[in-house]
Scaffold this active site. Sequence first.
Site, mmCIF file in Angstrom:
data_model
loop_
_atom_site.group_PDB
_atom_site.id
_atom_site.type_symbol
_atom_site.label_atom_id
_atom_site.label_comp_id
_atom_site.label_asym_id
_atom_site.label_seq_id
_atom_site.Cartn_x
_atom_site.Cartn_y
_atom_site.Cartn_z
ATOM 1 N N ASP A 101 0.975 -1.675 -0.064
ATOM 2 C CA ASP A 101 0.051 -0.130 -0.504
ATOM 3 C C ASP A 101 1.019 1.069 -0.093
ATOM 4 O OD1 ASP A 101 -2.141 1.641 0.292
ATOM 5 O OD2 ASP A 101 -2.317 2.231 1.687
ATOM 6 N N CYS A 139 -21.636 -3.112 -17.468
ATOM 7 C CA CYS A 139 -22.929 -2.769 -16.683
ATOM 8 C C CYS A 139 -22.764 -0.971 -16.552
ATOM 9 C CB CYS A 139 -23.456 -3.573 -16.190
ATOM 10 S SG CYS A 139 -22.039 -3.954 -14.616
ATOM 11 N N CYS A 156 -15.441 3.408 2.561
ATOM 12 C CA CYS A 156 -16.927 2.885 1.110
ATOM 13 C C CYS A 156 -16.534 2.310 0.810
ATOM 14 C CB CYS A 156 -16.876 4.484 0.456
ATOM 15 S SG CYS A 156 -18.747 4.711 -0.462
ATOM 16 N N CYS A 203 -21.493 -4.109 -8.270
ATOM 17 C CA CYS A 203 -21.038 -4.978 -9.137
ATOM 18 C C CYS A 203 -21.326 -6.666 -9.031
ATOM 19 C CB CYS A 203 -19.521 -5.114 -9.037
ATOM 20 S SG CYS A 203 -18.261 -5.884 -10.700
HETATM 21 C C1 B12 Z 1 -4.093 6.617 -3.971
HETATM 22 C C2 B12 Z 1 -4.953 5.074 -3.186
HETATM 23 C C3 B12 Z 1 -6.509 5.316 -2.843
HETATM 24 C C4 B12 Z 1 -7.052 6.402 -2.998
HETATM 25 C C5 B12 Z 1 -7.410 6.984 -4.462
HETATM 26 C C6 B12 Z 1 -8.572 5.297 -5.752
HETATM 27 C C7 B12 Z 1 -7.615 5.195 -6.662
HETATM 28 N N1 B12 Z 1 -8.406 4.223 -7.417
HETATM 29 O O1 B12 Z 1 -6.843 5.120 -6.747
HETATM 30 C C8 B12 Z 1 -9.074 6.201 -2.376
HETATM 31 C C9 B12 Z 1 -8.289 7.241 -0.904
HETATM 32 C C10 B12 Z 1 -9.968 6.997 -3.045
HETATM 33 C C11 B12 Z 1 -8.928 5.382 -1.933
HETATM 34 C C12 B12 Z 1 -9.880 3.860 -2.369
HETATM 35 C C13 B12 Z 1 -9.506 2.935 -2.038
HETATM 36 N N2 B12 Z 1 -9.138 2.424 -1.668
HETATM 37 CO CO1 B12 Z 1 -7.473 2.604 -2.136
HETATM 38 N N3 B12 Z 1 -5.372 2.424 -2.687
HETATM 39 C C14 B12 Z 1 -4.678 3.580 -3.262
HETATM 40 C C15 B12 Z 1 -3.036 3.644 -3.157
HETATM 41 C C16 B12 Z 1 -2.639 4.310 -2.315
HETATM 42 C C17 B12 Z 1 -2.431 4.185 -4.972
HETATM 43 C C18 B12 Z 1 -3.685 3.420 -6.147
HETATM 44 C C19 B12 Z 1 -3.240 4.114 -7.167
HETATM 45 O O2 B12 Z 1 -2.413 3.517 -7.741
HETATM 46 N N4 B12 Z 1 -4.125 5.141 -7.912
HETATM 47 C C20 B12 Z 1 -3.405 5.963 -9.485
HETATM 48 C C21 B12 Z 1 -4.046 5.816 -10.388
HETATM 49 C C22 B12 Z 1 -3.348 6.402 -11.715
HETATM 50 O O3 B12 Z 1 -4.741 4.320 -10.280
HETATM 51 P P1 B12 Z 1 -6.287 4.511 -10.686
HETATM 52 O O4 B12 Z 1 -7.116 6.087 -10.145
HETATM 53 O O5 B12 Z 1 -7.022 3.769 -9.889
HETATM 54 O O6 B12 Z 1 -6.616 4.362 -12.422
HETATM 55 C C23 B12 Z 1 -5.821 2.876 -12.938
HETATM 56 C C24 B12 Z 1 -7.423 2.360 -13.790
HETATM 57 O O7 B12 Z 1 -8.195 2.988 -13.556
HETATM 58 C C25 B12 Z 1 -6.835 2.673 -15.393
HETATM 59 N N5 B12 Z 1 -7.146 3.804 -15.695
HETATM 60 C C26 B12 Z 1 -7.052 5.355 -15.080
HETATM 61 N N6 B12 Z 1 -7.472 6.383 -15.807
HETATM 62 C C27 B12 Z 1 -7.700 5.861 -16.650
HETATM 63 C C28 B12 Z 1 -8.513 6.213 -17.850
HETATM 64 C C29 B12 Z 1 -8.553 5.074 -18.855
HETATM 65 C C30 B12 Z 1 -9.154 6.322 -20.220
HETATM 66 C C31 B12 Z 1 -8.492 3.920 -19.119
HETATM 67 C C32 B12 Z 1 -8.928 3.052 -20.302
HETATM 68 C C33 B12 Z 1 -7.661 3.206 -17.729
HETATM 69 C C34 B12 Z 1 -7.505 4.176 -16.843
HETATM 70 O O8 B12 Z 1 -5.270 2.763 -14.898
HETATM 71 C C35 B12 Z 1 -4.945 3.164 -13.864
HETATM 72 C C36 B12 Z 1 -3.085 2.391 -12.846
HETATM 73 O O9 B12 Z 1 -3.957 0.838 -12.737
HETATM 74 C C37 B12 Z 1 -2.994 1.788 -3.376
HETATM 75 C C38 B12 Z 1 -2.136 0.666 -2.848
HETATM 76 C C39 B12 Z 1 -0.916 1.481 -3.893
HETATM 77 N N7 B12 Z 1 0.366 1.770 -3.742
HETATM 78 O O10 B12 Z 1 -1.379 0.698 -5.419
HETATM 79 C C40 B12 Z 1 -4.294 1.589 -2.322
HETATM 80 C C41 B12 Z 1 -5.184 0.538 -2.939
HETATM 81 C C42 B12 Z 1 -5.615 0.223 -4.572
HETATM 82 N N8 B12 Z 1 -6.875 0.708 -1.929
HETATM 83 C C43 B12 Z 1 -7.622 -0.201 -2.062
HETATM 84 C C44 B12 Z 1 -8.748 -0.481 -1.279
HETATM 85 C C45 B12 Z 1 -8.878 -1.728 -0.618
HETATM 86 C C46 B12 Z 1 -9.465 0.594 -1.619
HETATM 87 C C47 B12 Z 1 -11.043 1.198 -0.756
HETATM 88 C C48 B12 Z 1 -11.677 -0.062 -1.283
HETATM 89 C C49 B12 Z 1 -10.576 1.041 0.407
HETATM 90 C C50 B12 Z 1 -12.531 1.466 1.266
HETATM 91 N N9 B12 Z 1 -13.156 0.180 1.041
HETATM 92 O O11 B12 Z 1 -12.911 2.760 0.854
HETATM 93 C C51 B12 Z 1 -11.008 1.977 -1.764
HETATM 94 C C52 B12 Z 1 -11.374 1.987 -3.244
HETATM 95 C C53 B12 Z 1 -12.229 3.074 -3.958
HETATM 96 C C54 B12 Z 1 -12.134 2.701 -5.549
HETATM 97 N N10 B12 Z 1 -12.993 3.075 -6.043
HETATM 98 O O12 B12 Z 1 -10.989 2.800 -6.197
HETATM 99 C C55 B12 Z 1 -6.307 -1.365 -2.395
HETATM 100 C C56 B12 Z 1 -6.852 -2.271 -3.331
HETATM 101 C C57 B12 Z 1 -7.189 -3.703 -3.506
HETATM 102 C C58 B12 Z 1 -8.319 -4.031 -4.962
HETATM 103 N N11 B12 Z 1 -8.404 -5.163 -4.933
HETATM 104 O O13 B12 Z 1 -8.728 -2.630 -5.755
HETATM 105 C C59 B12 Z 1 -4.633 -0.692 -2.942
HETATM 106 C C60 B12 Z 1 -4.451 -2.089 -3.972
HETATM 107 C C61 B12 Z 1 -3.914 -0.687 -1.003
HETATM 108 C C62 B12 Z 1 -4.003 -2.690 -1.215
HETATM 109 N N12 B12 Z 1 -2.723 -2.812 -0.684
HETATM 110 O O14 B12 Z 1 -5.000 -3.970 -0.796
HETATM 111 N N13 B12 Z 1 -7.547 4.447 -2.760
HETATM 112 S S1 SF4 Z 2 -16.387 -2.823 -12.200
HETATM 113 FE FE1 SF4 Z 2 -18.249 -4.511 -12.015
HETATM 114 S S2 SF4 Z 2 -20.170 -3.105 -11.774
HETATM 115 FE FE2 SF4 Z 2 -18.839 -1.909 -12.468
HETATM 116 S S3 SF4 Z 2 -18.520 -2.042 -14.778
HETATM 117 FE FE3 SF4 Z 2 -17.419 -3.316 -14.123
HETATM 118 S S4 SF4 Z 2 -18.934 -5.335 -13.998
HETATM 119 FE FE4 SF4 Z 2 -20.408 -3.237 -13.636
HETATM 120 S S1 SF4 Z 3 -18.482 4.139 -4.341
HETATM 121 FE FE1 SF4 Z 3 -16.606 3.835 -4.807
HETATM 122 S S2 SF4 Z 3 -15.971 5.982 -5.948
HETATM 123 FE FE2 SF4 Z 3 -17.802 6.364 -5.069
HETATM 124 S S3 SF4 Z 3 -17.756 7.116 -3.017
HETATM 125 FE FE3 SF4 Z 3 -17.752 5.517 -2.593
HETATM 126 S S4 SF4 Z 3 -16.162 3.722 -2.737
HETATM 127 FE FE4 SF4 Z 3 -14.707 6.392 -3.979
#
Ligand code: B12
Ligand code: SF4
Ligand code: SF4
Length: 344
Positions: free
Chosen positions: A134, A191, A240, A247
């Site tokens: 993380d 979806c 959250c 999903c």
């Molecule tokens: C910063 C962070 C957060 C931030 C931002 C989340 C995020 N998605 O970036 C916040 C505080 C909001 C957060 C929330 C949560 N987090 Co968090 N978080 C992290 C952290 C430290 C970095 C994530 C990261 O690299 N972000 C960088 C950006 C670039 O990534 P991204 O926005 O997700 O984008 C990816 C894709 O979506 C895609 N993408 C992005 N833009 C675009 C655009 C296009 C056009 C396309 C095709 C693709 C694409 O490429 C990106 C790279 O893979 C990681 C640990 C780590 N060191 O990796 C844990 C981590 C991701 N978190 C984790 C968890 C458990 C959570 C929560 C579930 C906790 C909760 N229940 O409240 C939530 C989930 C929210 C969500 N919907 O993501 C786990 C995830 C486990 C999993 N199964 O995914 C991690 C891996 C920690 C761990 N070691 O277990 N988190």
């Molecule tokens: S992540 Fe799950 S809920 Fe979201 S679009 Fe994909 S299948 Fe549907």
């Molecule tokens: S539904 Fe997912 S993206 Fe939206 S506030 Fe909750 S954890 Fe963050």
Amino acid sequence: MNLKQEVICFAKKIGFDRVGFTTAGPFLKEKEILAEKKARNLLSPFEETNVELRCDPNKILPGVRTIICFAMGYLVEPYEPEETCQDNINGDLLGKISRYARVKDYHFILTKKLKAIVEFISNKQPGTFKIEVDTGGLMEKAAAQRAGLGWIGENTCLFTPELGSWVFLGEILTDIEFEPDRPIESRCNGCGRCIRACPTGALMAPFQINPNRCLSCITQMRGFIPEEFRRPLGNRVFGCDTCQEACPHNMNVKIPNHKEFKPQFPLETSLAKLAKLNKHDFDKAFKATAAGWRGRNVIRRNAVCAIGNMRDVRFKKLLEELIDDPSEIVREQAKWSLKNLTKM
Ligand code: B12
Ligand code: SF4
Ligand code: SF4
């Protein structure tokens, strides 16, 4: 059995559910995404800001040749979607603490296991190693995807075929070369349920999250909760799970039931108790969880906000008491909640 197979067997024996190997080459596509997010101010306050470091494993461990990725499931009881949870039992208002934060802090549990794996490998073949869970620079979801652990869904979480996205991730970087695994095909069907379910519009578009709007981030921030997120917070007290609960790939998943992840408290906890949480009870319930790191008053502030959202006049007296609380964020939140309570 070669070393790779031995590592997989050992990791599964000590509790990991999925193991995958990938090369240590740079994450080029992710680098563009990350640089754009940084330029648009879309990085959370909790992540490393050095884009070069995050996307080039060689900058994290010079000479690295393999990233070994691990996932460990944290569900311990049959999955219960949000709608079926009650917010009022026997007249008590209940607050929600997300699943990941109810269990013993995964940072310690995964790191301890990864240290055991490093020792296991070192005894067979010397090398250099770096553990990540993380807080390090590595983009863990991107690494896990490349190592074949699962796919990234539109809600930006990493999903595994058996356990859905209810998994924690951890990695070992090493200069030992292992045969890489291949990514698996995404089962995200586009979806859009996750995006529609998000209460704040944090999921701006498929795969694109604005962390500054995500309630997971907002429940962890210091200071006052910005006005526009107070109502959408509902009865969430920490984290959250909404987009994960929405999903279809998270339903009917395997419950790994790891003893390490026995919940420290139920999914829903009395909001009145949380709002009044004293130091002793906070230390007892929260200190060992991932919900403890921001301290007692952040939990109390969130609980007070949730009470305001419940609009139950029986809690007026409690809120009036909290207006004189020693904590500024609790006091301010109590004023808002009191106003919200009486505003119909
Ligand atoms: C910063 C962070 C957060 C931030 C931002 C989340 C995020 N998605 O970036 C916040 C505080 C909001 C957060 C929330 C949560 N987090 Co968090 N978080 C992290 C952290 C430290 C970095 C994530 C990261 O690299 N972000 C960088 C950006 C670039 O990534 P991204 O926005 O997700 O984008 C990816 C894709 O979506 C895609 N993408 C992005 N833009 C675009 C655009 C296009 C056009 C396309 C095709 C693709 C694409 O490429 C990106 C790279 O893979 C990681 C640990 C780590 N060191 O990796 C844990 C981590 C991701 N978190 C984790 C968890 C458990 C959570 C929560 C579930 C906790 C909760 N229940 O409240 C939530 C989930 C929210 C969500 N919907 O993501 C786990 C995830 C486990 C999993 N199964 O995914 C991690 C891996 C920690 C761990 N070691 O277990 N988190
Ligand atoms: S992540 Fe799950 S809920 Fe979201 S679009 Fe994909 S299948 Fe549907
Ligand atoms: S539904 Fe997912 S993206 Fe939206 S506030 Fe909750 S954890 Fe963050």
